[in-house]
Scaffold this motif. Structure first.
Motif, PDB file in Angstrom:
ATOM      1  N   UNK A 243       0.837  -1.193   0.000  1.00  0.00           N
ATOM      2  CA  UNK A 243       0.000   0.000   0.000  1.00  0.00           C
ATOM      3  C   UNK A 243       0.876   1.250   0.000  1.00  0.00           C
ATOM      4  N   UNK A 244       0.325   2.340  -0.525  1.00  0.00           N
ATOM      5  CA  UNK A 244       1.102   3.562  -0.676  1.00  0.00           C
ATOM      6  C   UNK A 244       0.285   4.769  -0.241  1.00  0.00           C
ATOM      7  N   UNK A 245       0.937   5.647   0.528  1.00  0.00           N
ATOM      8  CA  UNK A 245       0.343   6.921   0.923  1.00  0.00           C
ATOM      9  C   UNK A 245       1.264   8.050   0.468  1.00  0.00           C
TER      10      UNK A 245
ATOM     11  N   UNK B 258      -2.820  11.293   1.446  1.00  0.00           N
ATOM     12  CA  UNK B 258      -3.543  10.708   0.319  1.00  0.00           C
ATOM     13  C   UNK B 258      -3.199   9.233   0.209  1.00  0.00           C
ATOM     14  N   UNK B 259      -4.183   8.431  -0.256  1.00  0.00           N
ATOM     15  CA  UNK B 259      -3.993   6.989  -0.406  1.00  0.00           C
ATOM     16  C   UNK B 259      -4.147   6.618  -1.874  1.00  0.00           C
ATOM     17  N   UNK B 260      -3.202   5.829  -2.373  1.00  0.00           N
ATOM     18  CA  UNK B 260      -3.246   5.431  -3.780  1.00  0.00           C
ATOM     19  C   UNK B 260      -4.154   4.220  -3.966  1.00  0.00           C
ATOM     20  N   UNK B 261      -5.103   4.340  -4.914  1.00  0.00           N
ATOM     21  CA  UNK B 261      -5.995   3.237  -5.238  1.00  0.00           C
ATOM     22  C   UNK B 261      -5.707   2.768  -6.655  1.00  0.00           C
ATOM     23  N   UNK B 262      -5.453   1.482  -6.815  1.00  0.00           N
ATOM     24  CA  UNK B 262      -5.162   0.931  -8.139  1.00  0.00           C
ATOM     25  C   UNK B 262      -6.399   0.937  -9.020  1.00  0.00           C
ATOM     26  N   UNK B 263      -7.595   0.862  -8.393  1.00  0.00           N
ATOM     27  CA  UNK B 263      -8.835   0.824  -9.173  1.00  0.00           C
ATOM     28  C   UNK B 263      -8.966   2.054 -10.067  1.00  0.00           C
ATOM     29  N   UNK B 264      -8.725   3.215  -9.488  1.00  0.00           N
ATOM     30  CA  UNK B 264      -8.852   4.458 -10.253  1.00  0.00           C
ATOM     31  C   UNK B 264      -7.505   4.994 -10.724  1.00  0.00           C
TER      32      UNK B 264
ATOM     33  N   UNK C  72       9.213  17.219  -7.518  1.00  0.00           N
ATOM     34  CA  UNK C  72      10.042  17.070  -6.331  1.00  0.00           C
ATOM     35  C   UNK C  72      10.231  15.627  -5.891  1.00  0.00           C
ATOM     36  N   UNK C  73       9.305  14.737  -6.258  1.00  0.00           N
ATOM     37  CA  UNK C  73       9.392  13.372  -5.749  1.00  0.00           C
ATOM     38  C   UNK C  73       8.690  12.423  -6.717  1.00  0.00           C
ATOM     39  N   UNK C  74       8.982  11.104  -6.588  1.00  0.00           N
ATOM     40  CA  UNK C  74       8.415  10.086  -7.466  1.00  0.00           C
ATOM     41  C   UNK C  74       8.298   8.772  -6.708  1.00  0.00           C
ATOM     42  N   UNK C  75       7.434   7.888  -7.244  1.00  0.00           N
ATOM     43  CA  UNK C  75       7.317   6.542  -6.674  1.00  0.00           C
ATOM     44  C   UNK C  75       6.739   5.612  -7.731  1.00  0.00           C
ATOM     45  N   UNK C  76       7.270   4.386  -7.823  1.00  0.00           N
ATOM     46  CA  UNK C  76       6.719   3.381  -8.720  1.00  0.00           C
ATOM     47  C   UNK C  76       5.726   2.531  -7.931  1.00  0.00           C
ATOM     48  N   UNK C  77       4.434   2.599  -8.280  1.00  0.00           N
ATOM     49  CA  UNK C  77       3.420   1.867  -7.529  1.00  0.00           C
ATOM     50  C   UNK C  77       3.233   0.458  -8.050  1.00  0.00           C
ATOM     51  N   UNK C  78       3.536   0.251  -9.315  1.00  0.00           N
ATOM     52  CA  UNK C  78       3.579  -1.082  -9.915  1.00  0.00           C
ATOM     53  C   UNK C  78       4.390  -0.974 -11.192  1.00  0.00           C
ATOM     54  N   UNK C  79       4.896  -2.092 -11.715  1.00  0.00           N
ATOM     55  CA  UNK C  79       5.750  -2.005 -12.905  1.00  0.00           C
ATOM     56  C   UNK C  79       5.092  -1.205 -14.030  1.00  0.00           C
TER      57      UNK C  79
END
Length: 339
Positions: free
Chosen positions: A12-14, A23-29, A325-332
């Protein structure tokens, strides 16, 4: 500014914003949704900075904004403001690090405190051996195996605090008037690297907490470090050290080769970095390297040796923001950007 908080166990990612929104990341949307918005008491003169902790043993994310503190629990999806009990008034929080399920280290512009959690309250007390030290904290790195808190300051280099013996390790003659910008683990023997705004990069063993210069600027030799101002550092899966050499671009060090690799924007080449003002570095699941800059985002394809730039001022996309300013990979294949 923004900071990602990742729960590796549940994937899970915030995202915590500079104003304290969570904020919470939802894969659905494929988007972030508001999870918690604390009620911040703004003052017109305030420049807000949100100090955010990693997820602690109880599933709590701790956020300190201005002079307020908030707790959000990822299991119950609930948040609340914490009542603060302290003899010191008008504290401006700058860093927070969980120690265990009931204790925190709290950094401020004027010193370091310990917070004891009691239901919806935090009892903040000064650490006696640090009273009167006036340490202006920029960042924390807690090493549980040594029960040692590493303190990156705004203007006094790095300080180590042994919580069991209350020993403070700080050579005031070393790195005076130097801000520590980032502290990261290094190697397999409880070592760290830390970057600075005026003394390049240092290496330190947590066992003795004696900093040693790891890299320094050499303006007279080609393929050496070209600045002492390093805003961020990152170690990739191959063990290479990537440095945001502000405002010179990127410098890459491989311990197996004496020469450093400089990466800078070239106005004469289309296959180039978009901007030398680099704020964040990310290695994705394909081992490609992404750079968040002051003018868009660049991705370096490590197999094809080619640059790809997006969301810059030269990009025809309608996105009005070009400063990331920032980045994140939530899935490939999916990279989230924060600006």
């Amino acid at each position: 500014s923004c900071r990602f908080i990742y729960d590796g166990q549940k994937d899970n990612l915030w995202l915590a914003t500079g104003s304290g929104k969570l904020l919470y990341y939802t894969q659905r949307s494929n988007s972030f949704e508001l999870a918690y918005e604390p009620k911040i008491q703004y003052r017109r003169s305030d420049i807000m900075r949100c100090a955010v902790s990693p997820i602690d043993a109880n599933g709590n994310i701790w956020m300190f904004v201005g002079e307020q503190a908030f707790r959000y629990n990822i299991h119950s999806n609930t948040g609340c403001e914490m009542s603060l009990s302290s003899e010191d008034q008008n504290m401006t929080f700058t860093a927070v690090a969980p120690i265990d399920a009931t204790n925190l280290y709290i950094g401020t512009k004027g010193g370091i405190y310990k917070g004891m959690i009691k239901e919806n309250a935090i009892d903040i007390s000064p650490i006696e051996c640090m009273q009167g030290s006036n340490i202006n904290v920029n960042t924390f790195h807690y090493v549980p195996t040594h029960k040692t808190l590493l303190i990156g300051t705004e203007d006094a280099g790095i300080i180590a605090f042994r919580e069991q013996t209350h020993e403070i390790i700080h050579d005031k003659s070393m790195l005076p008037d130097v801000r520590v910008t980032k502290i990261i683990p290094y190697g397999e023997h409880d070592e760290v690297l830390f970057s600075t705004n005026a003394a390049c990069v240092y290496r330190m063993s947590v066992a003795d907490c004696i900093p040693h210069s790891y890299l320094s600027a050499d303006y007279n030799t080609d393929y050496r470090m070209n600045t002492d101002n390093v805003a961020d550092i990152f170690i990739d899966q191959e063990g290479q050290l990537w440095m945001c050499s502000f405002p010179k671009g990127l410098t890459v060090r491989n311990d197996h080769y004496p020469a450093l690799n400089w990466i800078r924007r070239s106005n004469l080449d289309t296959n180039t970095l978009t901007n030398n003002g680099i704020n964040y570095i990310l290695e994705d699941s394909n081992l490609d390297i992404w750079y968040a800059t002051d003018n868009g985002v660049s991705m370096y394809d490590t197999q094809r040796k080619k640059w790809h730039t997006m969301l810059s001022m030269q990009d025809p996309s309608p996105n009005p923001n070009h400063d990331f300013l920032t980045m994140c990979e939530v899935r490939p294949g999916t990279i989230l950007l924060g600006g």
